[in-house]
Scaffold this active site. Structure first.
Site, short mmCIF file in Angstrom:
data_model
loop_
_atom_site.label_atom_id
_atom_site.label_comp_id
_atom_site.label_asym_id
_atom_site.label_seq_id
_atom_site.Cartn_x
_atom_site.Cartn_y
_atom_site.Cartn_z
CG ASP A 1 -0.49 -0.44 2.59
OD1 ASP A 1 0.86 -0.75 2.61
OD2 ASP A 1 -0.92 -0.90 3.29
CG ASN B 1 -9.57 -1.93 11.49
OD1 ASN B 1 -8.00 -2.62 10.82
ND2 ASN B 1 -9.54 -0.49 10.48
CG HIS C 1 -6.34 -2.63 8.45
ND1 HIS C 1 -6.18 -0.99 9.14
CD2 HIS C 1 -5.05 -2.86 8.61
CE1 HIS C 1 -5.24 -1.16 9.19
NE2 HIS C 1 -3.99 -1.25 9.23
CD GLU D 1 -8.97 0.72 7.18
OE1 GLU D 1 -8.63 -0.36 8.28
OE2 GLU D 1 -8.67 2.25 7.48
C1 F6R Z 1 1.44 -1.89 6.02
C2 F6R Z 1 -0.20 -2.28 6.34
C3 F6R Z 1 -0.94 -2.25 7.21
C4 F6R Z 1 0.15 -2.66 8.84
C5 F6R Z 1 -0.74 -2.62 9.93
C6 F6R Z 1 0.34 -3.06 11.04
O1 F6R Z 1 1.93 -2.30 4.94
O2 F6R Z 1 -0.35 -2.66 5.31
O3 F6R Z 1 -1.63 -3.13 6.95
O4 F6R Z 1 0.60 -4.14 8.33
O5 F6R Z 1 -2.02 -1.43 10.28
O6 F6R Z 1 1.00 -2.04 11.75
P1 F6R Z 1 1.60 -2.00 12.52
O7 F6R Z 1 2.52 -2.95 12.36
O8 F6R Z 1 2.50 -0.68 12.59
O9 F6R Z 1 0.96 -2.20 13.72
#
Ligand code: F6R
Length: 239
Positions: free
Chosen positions: A67, A135, A137, A142
């Site tokens: 992303d 959440n 995702h 989301e």
């Molecule tokens: C980032 C991504 C997100 C993160 C998720 C967890 O490329 O795709 O889905 O993996 O938000 O983020 P952290 O690891 O910072 O808790």
């Protein structure tokens, strides 16, 4: 789903890193899918270490990141492109021409098709690294009414904004991102999802023990045939 619980993040980094290095040594032109955020950083540290010790070379791999923020120049210090440069790509011998990112500022439909075609033409992602949001995702898919297929532009939820706005000290965090869709993620041949800390325990429980529902996007992984979930004890606390 194979669930593995480790004592700390370093052990997770080593375990996931070893799987990646053995694939790269066996198939030097493999295709790796990378995530940003805190969860995969220990993996990137391990990969960098192995590269520095001459145990692996990444010169022929192709990479796809999950992303990228919209409304942010590619080289901004908070872009995911910059994150990958600082945490991995700038430290190893990956070929810059083989690094693939979504363009958060491109036309959504054109960009979505371009990314899907690029993944397909590369032969498909051999190993996809994922984190999970509080959440539920995965990538920036989301919770919502339905699972998405290919890359799309998402409006970030308050939960994600609360979790990530600490990284933005000069400008407000973007409210939109381009993300790989659930369909593209599910096409990866192998998936390694990493979750650490108490804040992830509820999402991890819903992903593994809850119903498969777009309200917890990670729950779709129950239907993938080769997923390893790597947790520390805090994230595994509600299982
Ligand atoms: C980032 C991504 C997100 C993160 C998720 C967890 O490329 O795709 O889905 O993996 O938000 O983020 P952290 O690891 O910072 O808790």
């Amino acid at each position: 789903m194979e669930i593995r619980v480790y004592r700390n993040e370093k052990e997770i980094g080593e375990a996931a890193g070893k799987i990646i290095c053995s694939l790269v040594n066996e198939k030097p032109d493999c295709v790796l899918g990378f995530a940003t955020g805190a969860s995969p950083v220990p993996v990137y540290e391990y990969l960098t270490e192995q590269y520095n010790e001459g145990k692996v070379s990444f010169k022929d791999i192709t990479t796809f990141n999950l992303d990228e923020y919209c409304e942010l120049p590619k080289n901004h210090k908070n872009s995911y492109y910059t994150f990958m440069q600082e945490n991995l790509f700038g430290k190893i011998d990956v070929n810059p021409g083989k690094i693939n990112f979504l363009d958060g500022n491109a036309d959504e439909a054109t960009e979505s098709k371009r990314y899907a075609r690029a993944i397909e033409e590369s032969g498909g992602i051999d190993i996809q690294i994922l984190g999970i949001g509080r959440n539920g995702h995965i990538a920036f898919n989301e919770p919502g009414a339905e699972f998405t297929d290919e890359a799309w532009k998402v409006t970030l939820t308050q939960s994600t904004i609360d979790a990530n706005s600490k990284y933005f000290d000069d400008i407000p965090m973007p409210r939109h991102a381009m993300t790989m869709g659930i369909g593209s993620i599910m096409k990866s041949k192998k998936i390694i999802l990493i979750a650490t800390g108490h804040a992830k325990a509820e999402a991890v429980k819903n992903m593994i023990n809850g119903p498969v529902t777009p309200l917890c996007p990670a729950s779709i992984l129950q239907q993938h045939k080769d997923v390893i979930i790597m947790l520390d004890e805090a994230a595994a606390n509600l299982l």
